[in-house]
Motif scaffolding. Structure first.
Motif, PDB file in Angstrom:
ATOM      1  N   MET A  70      69.949   5.774  52.301  1.00 13.39           N
ATOM      2  CA  MET A  70      68.735   6.301  52.933  1.00 13.39           C
ATOM      3  C   MET A  70      68.038   7.305  52.001  1.00 13.39           C
ATOM      4  N   ALA A 110      63.922   8.119  58.110  1.00  9.16           N
ATOM      5  CA  ALA A 110      64.918   7.858  57.059  1.00  9.16           C
ATOM      6  C   ALA A 110      65.536   9.181  56.595  1.00  9.16           C
ATOM      7  N   CYS A 162      66.460   2.194  60.439  1.00 14.76           N
ATOM      8  CA  CYS A 162      67.125   3.299  59.725  1.00 14.76           C
ATOM      9  C   CYS A 162      68.373   3.791  60.474  1.00 14.76           C
TER      10      CYS A 162
END
Ligand code: NAD
Length: 500
Positions: A70, A110, A162
């Motif tokens: 991420m 994210a 995410c």
């Protein structure tokens, strides 16, 4: 020749084999810019099989390493921001500034997901009984899916994939047919960020592939965002198939304006919240409920020149453009039909944008800003979600009458109040039956680290897929009770003396 857009399965772009396509348009020019594959159920099954194969190794990768993907993804989003925004605006029609806002709102999710190692921690109680410990742990569900709308082609896919992915799941994304390019670009950036192949798959299509997702026995959870009729359908069918489902639906967001509000600030807020992104936002304010005739007259006077001054055009015409076209020709016709119905049903159209046409983009799906006064709850422009650059003014005699309007509306996504009275603001926040509430702010959109969602017909399902609760939605809890040897003998617990 127009580009053909297919799927991304097991780390590769692949063409769909279904032979069914739909056109993807540039809404500013009306041109067909791509042909999108509408995938079949067997193609979805291939994506799920790949996801199922890849998921256990990903789940076994420690959460800190998953979070690093991420972290890389955030950097890549920043690197490619301009390119992503261009692609998004071309397909969606929103301005470059709005497209960047769309991407940045997703990027923030994210960023929040980088905290996954902490957010996924379980709980532990030592000595829950004599020589007994108990702990809980969170495990990913397996393969999960997201079905997303056209109006935020970057943010909403990122809302879903995410947290799901960082929690150790594999993901099937079914984006909107109307804006498919950016979701595919995002999936490629996730791969570049280090995500193993098969963990994020993009399968494009229409009802056929959505039904295949709803019925596939290996898909454990579904997150949906879109209109309420489809949200209800997906919730009902997904739950009947024993999946964890959460669906976000349509909206009708009100702003209440009290007589003590700063009217210049309020008018500016209504212009941004009502007309930004051509009103194609689930958090757009489409109804302003003004308390008192004098306040209403003064506010309408301030709004009229502001609405007339709005600059409408294509995203590539420059930064002075306030909003672009609607997403499709059909969307434009629907909005025009509703505006006509408002006139027929007796509302006063004080700014009429129906005849707007762009000199440079004659075939674009544009409509100018419209402002209605004297709207009432029995009109179609009130009861239906317009999803266009149309603001409705309603007049209420007092605060109680004003608050009853959003309270009785079937939707409960967002709401706002403009007042300088602390008691009124406090009462409003406490009583209003809407999920996202603003006080002296135009659009009360919470940040990525807050759990948020609409109430009533704007949201279905309990567990939330956003903010900290997303880590609950995309995992299941296991509790473990274990015995350990110790010096304390069983039955030798401390006896609590009784009080005499
Ligand atoms: P939509 O409901 O038409 O489509 C959403 C998704 O559902 C798309 O992926 C589409 O392919 C799929 N779909 C459409 N018809 C279907 C059918 N008959 N069966 C199965 N799947 C189907 O929504 P839209 O027009 O893309 O988006 C606009 C709507 O989304 C508005 O109502 C807006 O309020 C809502 N929205 C809500 C939120 C929120 O957070 N509550 C956020 C954004 C948009």
């Amino acid at each position: 020749m127009v580009e053909k857009i297919g799927n991304l399965i097991a780390g590769k772009r692949v063409e769909s084999l279904s032979g069914r396509y739909c056109d993807v348009f540039n809404p500013a020019s009306g041109e067909i810019i791509a042909k999108l594959s509408l995938s079949s159920a067997p193609e979805l099954a291939i994506a799920v099989e790949n996801a199922k194969y890849a998921q256990p190794a990903w789940a076994a990768t420690n959460p800190q390493r998953r979070a690093r993907v991420m972290m890389n993804f955030v950097q890549l989003l920043n690197r490619d921001m301009d390119q992503l925004a261009q692609a998004l605006s071309k397909e969606h029609g929103k301005t470059i500034a709005d497209a960047k806002g769309d991407i940045i709102r997703g990027l923030e999710v994210a960023e929040f997901c980088i905290g996954a190692p902490h957010l996924l921690k379980g709980e532990f109680t030592e000595g829950a009984g004599t020589n007994i410990d108990i702990h809980s742990l969170r495990q990913p569900l397996g393969v999960v899916a997201g079905i997303t709308p056209f109006n935020f082609p970057a943010m909403i896919p990122m809302w879903k994939f995410c947290p799901a992915i960082v929690a150790g799941n594999a993901f099937i994304l079914k984006p909107s047919e109307r804006a498919p390019t950016v979701p595919l670009m995002l999936a490629e950036l996730m791969l570049e960020a280090g995500l193993p192949t098969g963990i994020l798959n993009v399968v494009n299509g229409d009802k056929e592939v959505v039904d295949a997702i709803l019925d596939h026995e290996d898909i454990m959870a579904i997150g949906f965002v879109g209109s309420t009729p489809i949200a209800e359908y997906i919730y009902t069918r997904g739950c009947a198939n024993a999946k964890r489902v959460q669906c976000f639906g349509s909206a009708k967001n009100h702003m209440i304006i009290m007589p003590d509000a700063d009217l210049d600030q309020t008018a500016d807020a209504l212009i941004g919240a009502g007309y930004g992104a051509a009103g194609e936002r689930c958090m757009a304010i489409s109804v302003a409920v003004v308390v008192g005739e004098e306040t209403a007259n003064a506010l309408v006077e301030k709004l009229i020149p502001r609405v007339k001054a709005l600059k409408i055009g294509s995203y590539d015409e420059g930064e002075h453009i306030d909003f672009g076209p609607l997403i499709t020709k059909q969307a434009r016709e629907k909005v025009l039909g509703l505006v006509n119905s408002g006139v027929e049903q007796g509302a006063k159209l004080v700014v009429d944008g129906r005849d707007f046409s762009s000199q440079s983009h004659k075939d674009g799906y544009f409509i100018g800003g419209c402002l209605f006064d004297y709207v009432s709850v029995d009109m179609d422009i009130y009861s239906e979600e317009i999803f266009g650059p149309v603001l409705c003014i309603m007049r209420a005699k007092d605060y109680e009458e004003a608050i009853s309007i959003p309270m009785e509306n079937q939707y409960g996504n967002g709401v706002s109040i403009y007042t300088r009275d602390g008691d009124t603001a406090r009462d409003f926040v406490s009583r209003i039956n809407v999920g996202m509430v603003g006080v002296n702010v135009p659009i009360p959109v919470p940040l990525a680290y807050y759990t948020f969602g609409g109430w009533k017909k704007s949201g279905f399902g309990d567990l939330n897929q956003h903010g900290p609760d997303a880590f609950k939605f995309y995992t299941r809890t296991k509790t473990v009770t274990s015995r350990w040897p110790s010096g304390i003998k069983e039955g030798a617990e401390f006896t609590i003396p009784t009080m005499s």
